[in-house]
Design a protein around this motif. Sequence first.
Motif, PDB file in Angstrom:
ATOM      1  N   GLY A 186       0.792  -1.220   0.000  1.00 20.55           N
ATOM      2  CA  GLY A 186       0.000   0.000   0.000  1.00 20.55           C
ATOM      3  C   GLY A 186       0.827   1.273   0.000  1.00 20.55           C
ATOM      4  O   GLY A 186       0.295   2.367   0.193  1.00 20.55           O
ATOM      5  N   VAL A 187       2.138   1.145  -0.233  1.00 19.90           N
ATOM      6  CA  VAL A 187       3.018   2.319  -0.278  1.00 19.90           C
ATOM      7  C   VAL A 187       2.667   3.168  -1.497  1.00 19.90           C
ATOM      8  O   VAL A 187       2.401   2.650  -2.581  1.00 19.90           O
ATOM      9  N   ARG A 188       2.666   4.465  -1.331  1.00 19.34           N
ATOM     10  CA  ARG A 188       2.405   5.358  -2.455  1.00 19.34           C
ATOM     11  C   ARG A 188       3.727   5.671  -3.160  1.00 19.34           C
ATOM     12  O   ARG A 188       4.698   6.087  -2.522  1.00 19.34           O
ATOM     13  N   PRO A 189       3.797   5.475  -4.465  1.00 14.18           N
ATOM     14  CA  PRO A 189       5.026   5.794  -5.188  1.00 14.18           C
ATOM     15  C   PRO A 189       5.251   7.298  -5.224  1.00 14.18           C
ATOM     16  O   PRO A 189       4.303   8.088  -5.158  1.00 14.18           O
ATOM     17  N   ILE A 190       6.523   7.683  -5.309  1.00 14.53           N
ATOM     18  CA  ILE A 190       6.866   9.086  -5.463  1.00 14.53           C
ATOM     19  C   ILE A 190       7.647   9.240  -6.758  1.00 14.53           C
ATOM     20  O   ILE A 190       8.310   8.309  -7.213  1.00 14.53           O
ATOM     21  N   SER A 191       7.541  10.396  -7.358  1.00 16.04           N
ATOM     22  CA  SER A 191       8.248  10.636  -8.606  1.00 16.04           C
ATOM     23  C   SER A 191       9.561  11.348  -8.314  1.00 16.04           C
ATOM     24  O   SER A 191       9.578  12.438  -7.743  1.00 16.04           O
ATOM     25  N   THR A 192      10.688  10.699  -8.664  1.00 14.87           N
ATOM     26  CA  THR A 192      12.001  11.324  -8.511  1.00 14.87           C
ATOM     27  C   THR A 192      12.671  11.503  -9.873  1.00 14.87           C
ATOM     28  O   THR A 192      13.878  11.640  -9.959  1.00 14.87           O
ATOM     29  N   SER A 193      11.872  11.479 -10.927  1.00 11.75           N
ATOM     30  CA  SER A 193      12.432  11.659 -12.266  1.00 11.75           C
ATOM     31  C   SER A 193      13.141  13.012 -12.345  1.00 11.75           C
ATOM     32  O   SER A 193      12.597  14.035 -11.922  1.00 11.75           O
ATOM     33  N   ALA A 250      17.963   3.533  -2.630  1.00  6.55           N
ATOM     34  CA  ALA A 250      16.801   3.214  -3.457  1.00  6.55           C
ATOM     35  C   ALA A 250      15.998   4.489  -3.656  1.00  6.55           C
ATOM     36  O   ALA A 250      15.592   5.140  -2.691  1.00  6.55           O
ATOM     37  N   GLU A 251      15.774   4.871  -4.899  1.00  9.21           N
ATOM     38  CA  GLU A 251      15.187   6.173  -5.214  1.00  9.21           C
ATOM     39  C   GLU A 251      13.828   6.393  -4.541  1.00  9.21           C
ATOM     40  O   GLU A 251      13.534   7.490  -4.074  1.00  9.21           O
ATOM     41  N   GLN A 252      12.993   5.363  -4.478  1.00 12.43           N
ATOM     42  CA  GLN A 252      11.654   5.523  -3.922  1.00 12.43           C
ATOM     43  C   GLN A 252      11.658   5.674  -2.396  1.00 12.43           C
ATOM     44  O   GLN A 252      10.636   6.012  -1.804  1.00 12.43           O
ATOM     45  N   PHE A 253      12.797   5.412  -1.755  1.00  7.60           N
ATOM     46  CA  PHE A 253      12.862   5.469  -0.292  1.00  7.60           C
ATOM     47  C   PHE A 253      13.937   6.439   0.177  1.00  7.60           C
ATOM     48  O   PHE A 253      14.415   6.332   1.306  1.00  7.60           O
ATOM     49  N   PHE A 254      14.325   7.404  -0.660  1.00  5.17           N
ATOM     50  CA  PHE A 254      15.469   8.249  -0.329  1.00  5.17           C
ATOM     51  C   PHE A 254      15.237   9.093   0.914  1.00  5.17           C
ATOM     52  O   PHE A 254      16.194   9.568   1.534  1.00  5.17           O
ATOM     53  N   ARG A 255      13.992   9.287   1.322  1.00  6.49           N
ATOM     54  CA  ARG A 255      13.709  10.052   2.537  1.00  6.49           C
ATOM     55  C   ARG A 255      13.824   9.208   3.798  1.00  6.49           C
ATOM     56  O   ARG A 255      13.718   9.737   4.914  1.00  6.49           O
ATOM     57  N   GLU A 256      14.008   7.900   3.665  1.00  5.99           N
ATOM     58  CA  GLU A 256      14.090   7.005   4.812  1.00  5.99           C
ATOM     59  C   GLU A 256      15.540   6.597   5.044  1.00  5.99           C
ATOM     60  O   GLU A 256      16.259   6.256   4.116  1.00  5.99           O
ATOM     61  N   SER A 257      15.962   6.628   6.303  1.00  5.13           N
ATOM     62  CA  SER A 257      17.299   6.164   6.646  1.00  5.13           C
ATOM     63  C   SER A 257      17.293   4.644   6.744  1.00  5.13           C
ATOM     64  O   SER A 257      16.312   4.036   7.180  1.00  5.13           O
ATOM     65  N   GLU A 258      18.393   4.031   6.336  1.00  2.00           N
ATOM     66  CA  GLU A 258      18.477   2.577   6.389  1.00  2.00           C
ATOM     67  C   GLU A 258      19.896   2.139   6.702  1.00  2.00           C
ATOM     68  O   GLU A 258      20.854   2.906   6.537  1.00  2.00           O
TER      69      GLU A 258
END
Length: 224
Positions: free
Chosen positions: A102-109, A205-213
């Motif tokens: 259910g994650v919403r994709p984000i556009s990083t183009s 990973a581009e879709q998770f760049f706001r999350e630290s891992e």
Amino acid sequence: MHRIAVFSASRDSVRDGIASADVGDRLQFWIRRDPDGAVEYAGAIHGGVFSRFDLGGPDQALIEVHYRIGVLLRARFGGLAARAELYHVSSHLGDEFLVDSGVRPISTSREGLEFLLQGSPLPGITVYGGPGVLLRTSRDLDRLSLRAGADWESSPAAHARFYASVDLFTWAESEWEPALATELGAALGRGARLGLLFGLGPSRAEQFFRESERLLGVTISYVR
């Protein structure tokens, strides 16, 4: 570079078993050298596909894939080199992962320019670093970034060859929090490597760049 990796990823208190497959290469379309080889100019088309798969799910579904393609110009003067790359990046979440999470994709183009200086202060050691700037984005992303790193490989004459690398990327959009990736291992043959990978900071990973891992795993790679 082509690389396959299996690692544990801890992101926002969630721990997943993940596999990644990265395929990247460059096609040189122009090169010019002076007669003694001290000066060289070259141009290439550079592209890659970088994907992650969920090892914890029943179908090992695709989590995320991003694509990068660019035109690279490089100049070398003795032991010092400079390069500029005009690139395009786009990213996508896997369909099954979207449905299950259910994650919403984000556009990083986006399109951007990256400039790097590279040198070899000691035999077997290469250091590099430089700024990047975004020229166009699909959303209002901060435009400035910095990249730096170093690579080391032991002497080819040694019976066993080893390597180590560290890459640091920081971006204004992530409030300059550094993303660190280190790798240490053995060179198995001409260009083949087996190593341990450790990563920390904002996700690559581009879709998770706001999350630290935090990443820890094993890699098999081929460097041309």
